[in-house]
Design an enzyme around this catalytic site. Structure first.
Site, mmCIF file in Angstrom:
data_model
loop_
_atom_site.group_PDB
_atom_site.id
_atom_site.type_symbol
_atom_site.label_atom_id
_atom_site.label_comp_id
_atom_site.label_asym_id
_atom_site.label_seq_id
_atom_site.Cartn_x
_atom_site.Cartn_y
_atom_site.Cartn_z
ATOM 1 N N ASP A 310 0.809 -1.212 0.000
ATOM 2 C CA ASP A 310 0.000 0.000 0.000
ATOM 3 C C ASP A 310 0.846 1.268 0.000
ATOM 4 O OD1 ASP A 310 1.029 -0.379 2.527
ATOM 5 O OD2 ASP A 310 -0.817 0.168 3.585
ATOM 6 N N GLY A 338 12.942 10.369 -27.590
ATOM 7 C CA GLY A 338 13.794 9.271 -28.018
ATOM 8 C C GLY A 338 13.441 8.828 -29.422
ATOM 9 N N TRP A 339 14.200 7.915 -29.945
ATOM 10 C CA TRP A 339 14.016 7.440 -31.311
ATOM 11 C C TRP A 339 12.587 6.971 -31.560
ATOM 12 C CZ3 TRP A 339 16.574 7.780 -35.741
ATOM 13 C CH2 TRP A 339 16.297 6.872 -36.776
ATOM 14 N N THR A 340 12.038 6.215 -30.606
ATOM 15 C CA THR A 340 10.724 5.594 -30.802
ATOM 16 C C THR A 340 9.574 6.575 -30.614
ATOM 17 O OG1 THR A 340 11.638 3.486 -30.033
ATOM 18 C CG2 THR A 340 9.246 3.687 -30.079
ATOM 19 N N GLU A 380 13.982 13.454 -32.197
ATOM 20 C CA GLU A 380 14.787 12.925 -33.302
ATOM 21 C C GLU A 380 13.928 12.812 -34.566
ATOM 22 O OE1 GLU A 380 17.095 9.450 -32.178
ATOM 23 O OE2 GLU A 380 17.208 10.112 -30.097
#
Length: 606
Positions: A310, A338-340, A380
């Site tokens: 908890d 990021g790249w993705t 990117e």
């Protein structure tokens, strides 16, 4: 960057009205109301069982509840369930658990207790309001107090002062936290902590409590080092930053505690937590389980304390909180994209102010507001192609960074990871990095991944050359060219960090040892073809040569390039000669278990 219990007997019911409080969506939205019904469920002479039922009778959600009442002398609570009960004399307070505090309109929740004595509850309150279900005090918890200012630091003491928190019901007192643990509760906005150890790092933050008993989030922490002692803090003024990947806790089995056991935590200054996602033009947490829900056992955690079921905050965020308490000099930034996940920045750039507000809401979430010291943007690439192609225009990046700085102000770090394409008309030329520099504390210049086995047949070339060399496939693809180009656009050297990859890139089917050979495809890698961690390559394919300030290795039919402690030393010396602000690396888990690459960066910049 690539990436619960007893049945109750029917007895007479005493209705004690309760006023509820809810999280307000805005100043024009009225709070809801609530009631509470108390039932004495059973009585066995020497004791009894009591039950409270809290019901949301309003039209908006109830986000937390605190029930208070008085028992006559001789009546008390001996045990309770589904709540946390405390007392002060004959006054009793019951607060919700982490899992039962939220009530939708019309919903109810019950908690119970065992007691001794024959008295009945009186003077009931809910969240500080009256108990008739009609009073509607605001329920917002206090705001976070200001970051403490340290003064009068001695070998054994420090004076702390902070700006006051705000609250609709008024501030009752403040908890002073040292290394995350409460050391004092005061009614003023200053406190002098004593009994400290000379030459020791401490971290202080403050949280407020209102007159309704609600405790707000801790404000940002200040690092304090007492005078005296013999142990010196990290030397030098250069930034030494590493990326910690959210997904590394899975297959890579790399956790925040590894920064401690490897010795890396004492040698770095900053951590970028990667990555938050960008969806619908907003910053969002990506993997919520890894970020703030994954439970750690005592031996896995930085503090040596096991998480409980908890606990309000677990996962990487809680481990980073523990790390900062242990190493107060470390600052943590939340990195988005990021790249993705860079595909969402185009929409974000259409409304930079709204994007920045969403990012700050994530960074300052009350559950982890003390964890993050800033934000890092890894787009990117602006107005160029990465995993997807962006057509936002050359001004979009600068507009986005201006919006972030305006929203986050000067108290937070605002940084960005940027392309290292030094070619004419390349990615650096595609966006206004010079104009955006005024809004950032620094750029992480990604001076790696210049060459790799996406060119399946080669030619083989080091993926992170410091300089050009005879036979390089593209003379502008090197660190020196990128840094020179950014400086020519007006970016100060002190705002540029040199990038280091803690991995290699390689080909197979290679017969030539020197760079420039042909290949048949990417070499086998543990997680992805053509890429492998330094900690693996160090033993499986030791370096056989150096070129342009980085190492390469030819073993069997495989050819790899990667940085070693020696080549990192060369690059750090070059960064200092160029007046750069420091260095950063991708990412921690590629290093050896004793952190030899981090050590090389630290030694080279100190």
């Amino acid at each position: 960057m690539r990436f619960r219990h007893r049945a109750l007997a029917g007895l007479a019911t005493l209705l004690l009205p309760l006023a509820g409080m809810v999280g307000l969506a805005g100043p024009a939205q009225a709070a809801t109301s609530a009631t509470a019904t108390y039932t004495k469920a059973s009585d066995w002479g020497t004791g009894f069982e009591g039950k409270w039922t809290v019901k949301n009778t309003g039209t908006t959600a109830l986000t937390s509840w605190t029930v208070e009442w008085d028992f006559p002398s001789g009546t008390s609570v001996t045990s309770a369930w589904d709540t946390d009960v405390t007392s002060s004399g004959t006054h009793w307070t019951a607060k919700n658990k982490s899992w039962n505090g939220t009530l939708a309109p019309g919903a109810s929740v019950s908690f119970g207790f065992n007691g001794t004595g024959s008295g009945s509850p009186a003077n009931c309150k809910l969240n500080g309001g009256s108990c008739d279900g009609t009073s509607v005090p605001g329920d917002a918890a206090p705001s976070a107090p200001g970051t403490p200012t340290a003064s009068a630091v001695t070998d054994t003491s420090v004076k702390l002062t902070w700006s006051a928190a705000t609250d609709d019901k008024g501030i009752k007192n403040y908890d002073v936290l040292r290394d995350g643990a409460k050391v004092a509760t005061v009614t003023t906005t200053s406190y002098t902590d004593t009994g400290l150890t000379a030459g020791t790092d401490y971290s202080y933050s403050v949280r407020a409590r209102d007159t309704a008993g609600q405790t707000g989030p801790a404000g940002r922490a200040v690092a304090v080092r007492t005078t005296g002692g013999t142990t010196e803090p990290p030397t030098g003024d250069k930034v030494k930053l590493g990326y910690f990947t959210e997904w590394g806790v899975y297959g890579r089995n790399y956790h925040v505690k590894n920064l401690v056991t490897s010795g890396s935590a004492s040698k770095i200054t900053h951590i970028n937590y990667a990555f938050g996602n960008v969806k619908d033009g907003k910053c969002v947490v990506d993997d919520t389980y890894a970020a703030y829900d994954k439970a750690y056992t005592a031996d896995q955690s930085v503090s040596g304390t096991a998480d409980t079921w908890d606990q309000p905050l677990r996962g990487n965020f809680n481990q980073l909180r523990q790390l900062k308490a242990k190493y107060p000099h470390i600052k943590v930034l939340y990195s988005f994209g990021g790249w993705t996940y860079s595909g969402g920045f185009g929409q974000a750039a259409q409304n930079p102010a709204a994007f920045a507000a969403s990012c700050k809401a994530v960074v300052e979430d009350p559950r982890w507001a003390d964890v993050f010291d800033g934000i890092d943007i890894d787009w990117e690439y602006p107005n160029a192609c990465g995993l997807t192609c962006d057509t936002s225009g050359p001004a979009a990046f600068a507009n986005l960074m201006r919006g972030l700085r305006s929203e986050f102000g000067s108290d937070y770090l605002v940084t960005a990871a940027i392309t290292a394409d030094g070619s004419d008309g390349g990615k650096i030329d595609a966006a206004d990095y010079g104009g955006a520099a005024r809004y950032v504390d620094w750029y992480n210049v990604m001076t790696y991944d210049y060459f790799g086995a996406w060119d399946r047949t080669g030619p083989t070339a080091p993926h992170s050359p410091l300089t050009s060399y005879n036979g390089i496939p593209n003379a502008s693809f090197n660190s020196a060219a990128a840094i020179a180009k950014l400086k020519a656009k007006g970016v100060q050297g002190g705002k540029l960090l040199l990038g280091i990859g803690f991995y290699g890139r390689g080909w197979t089917g290679v017969t030539q040892s020197a760079p420039g050979g042909t290949a048949t495809g990417p070499a086998t890698g543990t997680y992805e073809a053509g890429i492998e961690d330094y900690k693996i390559l160090k033993a499986s394919c030791p370096a056989t040569g150096t070129i342009a300030g980085t190492a390469y290795a030819h073993c069997g039919s495989n050819w790899w390039s990667y940085d070693t402690p020696a080549t990192i030393g060369t690059k750090m010396a070059w960064a200092k000669s160029q007046g750069l602000g420091g260095a950063f690396f991708w990412e921690f888990s590629g290093d050896t278990s004793n952190g030899e690459l981090v050590n090389a960066i630290n030694s080279g910049l100190s």
